[in-house]
Write an enzyme that holds these catalytic residues in place. Structure first.
Site, PDB file in Angstrom:
ATOM      1  N   ASP A 186      -6.992  -9.252   6.845  1.00 60.75           N
ATOM      2  CA  ASP A 186      -6.034 -10.069   6.121  1.00 60.75           C
ATOM      3  C   ASP A 186      -5.704  -9.317   4.840  1.00 60.75           C
ATOM      4  O   ASP A 186      -6.532  -9.248   3.921  1.00 60.75           O
ATOM      5  CB  ASP A 186      -6.631 -11.442   5.805  1.00 60.75           C
ATOM      6  N   TYR A 246      13.722 -14.169   0.380  1.00 64.17           N
ATOM      7  CA  TYR A 246      13.801 -12.999   1.259  1.00 64.17           C
ATOM      8  C   TYR A 246      14.334 -11.810   0.472  1.00 64.17           C
ATOM      9  O   TYR A 246      13.777 -10.700   0.531  1.00 64.17           O
ATOM     10  CB  TYR A 246      14.710 -13.314   2.442  1.00 64.17           C
ATOM     11  N   LYS A 295      12.296  -8.226  -0.295  1.00 58.55           N
ATOM     12  CA  LYS A 295      12.718  -6.927   0.232  1.00 58.55           C
ATOM     13  C   LYS A 295      13.140  -5.971  -0.872  1.00 58.55           C
ATOM     14  O   LYS A 295      12.876  -4.760  -0.795  1.00 58.55           O
ATOM     15  CB  LYS A 295      13.841  -7.125   1.250  1.00 58.55           C
TER      16      LYS A 295
END
Length: 297
Positions: free
Chosen positions: A73, A170, A174
């Site tokens: 993880d 988002y 990015k």
């Protein structure tokens, strides 16, 4: 295929987030080029699926890549430190390539609402998943590269321009990944280590194929006209392999790159022998609709 397959024999790579999609493509192509690849992610035959609840596992990727599967993880610093300690122990302190490809944000992305109407805990979870995991992994792994005075860090992103990507969290994730590459490049350059951001085009990942109700053989039947310009995960993998084999890769450090442009420069192709350039295609389509988008980052 490559005009000549890069020879990465003796190289050690860590592909974080290699369970499926682009990460799997990178791991497989690095393995094909001869690298020893550590394949990490949360979905494992031994421990079950991650919260994404998809069937792909790190063991499947490792088998395809001839690599080593390690359930990690990457949001857990202790997990990542243990992974890096294992790599150092098993590979005599060597790590040549680090690919930060952890994402898992698709089910967390709200494409319908502006920031102020989105669920804040979900958006912040996306940022932790898509950005903090990269920082945690680099923090633990970079000392191996710095100690040897060589190496390559690849931050996998979406798009290499300053354009808005359609959803607040988002977009922040990015764009921030590109900045992670630039910041690491500034600090790593004196130590001979390169760091770049790399974007694929419209990726024919397992999830995207399922979304369109097509397969890797029938993908041209997808209803989205832009999908005709798409690429396989292998294309991203071949871009990483080409960069890793380039003895002058340091000249690219700090840049945001795209698979299509690297294919033209290095001469590799996608799995079907083509050289798609979705980045250029999409830029032209957006500029035709909205005007100039600005220079790549």
């Amino acid at each position: 295929m490559f005009p000549t397959m890069p020879d990465l024999s003796g190289h050690v790579a860590l592909v974080a987030g290699a369970t499926r999609g682009g990460g799997r493509g990178v791991a497989v192509e690095l393995g094909r080029a001869g690298a020893t690849v550590y394949v990490t992610g949360r979905s494992s035959r031994a421990t079950g699926r991650s919260e994404l609840d998809r069937p792909e596992t790190i063991e499947e990727t490792a088998e395809l890549a001839g690599g080593i599967a390690v359930r990690v993880d990457h949001a857990n610093p202790a997990d990542v430190r243990a992974l890096v300690a294992r790599i150092a122990r098993e590979q005599d302190g060597r790590l040549d390539v680090l690919v930060n490809g952890v994402w898992g944000g698709d089910p967390l992305t709200d494409w319908e609402h502006p920031l102020w109407e989105q669920d804040l805990p979900t958006g912040l979870k996306l940022l932790r998943q898509a950005v903090e995991t990269h920082i945690v992994t680099s923090h633990a792994a970079l000392p191996l590269m710095v100690a040897r005075g060589r190496g390559l860090v690849v931050e996998v992103t979406d798009g290499n321009t300053a354009r808005y990507r359609g959803s607040f969290f988002y977009d922040i994730a990015k764009a921030t990944v590109i900045r992670l590459a630039q910041a690491q490049a500034a600090e790593l350059h004196p130590h001979g280590v390169a760091a770049v951001a790399l974007t694929p085009g419209f990726l024919r990942s397992e999830a995207v194929l399922e979304h369109f109700g097509v397969t890797s053989d029938t993908w041209r039947d997808a209803p989205d006209p832009h999908f005709a310009e798409s690429e396989t995960p292998a294309y991203l993998g071949r871009a990483v392999a080409a960069l890793a084999a380039d003895p002058e890769v340091l000249r690219r450090t700090g840049r945001a790159l795209a698979t299509g442009e690297l294919a033209r420069e290095y001469g590799f192709t996608d799995a079907d022998g083509t050289q798609p350039d979705f980045n250029a295609y999409w830029r032209a389509a957006l500029e035709a609709e909205h005007g100039p988008l600005g220079d790549p980052l």
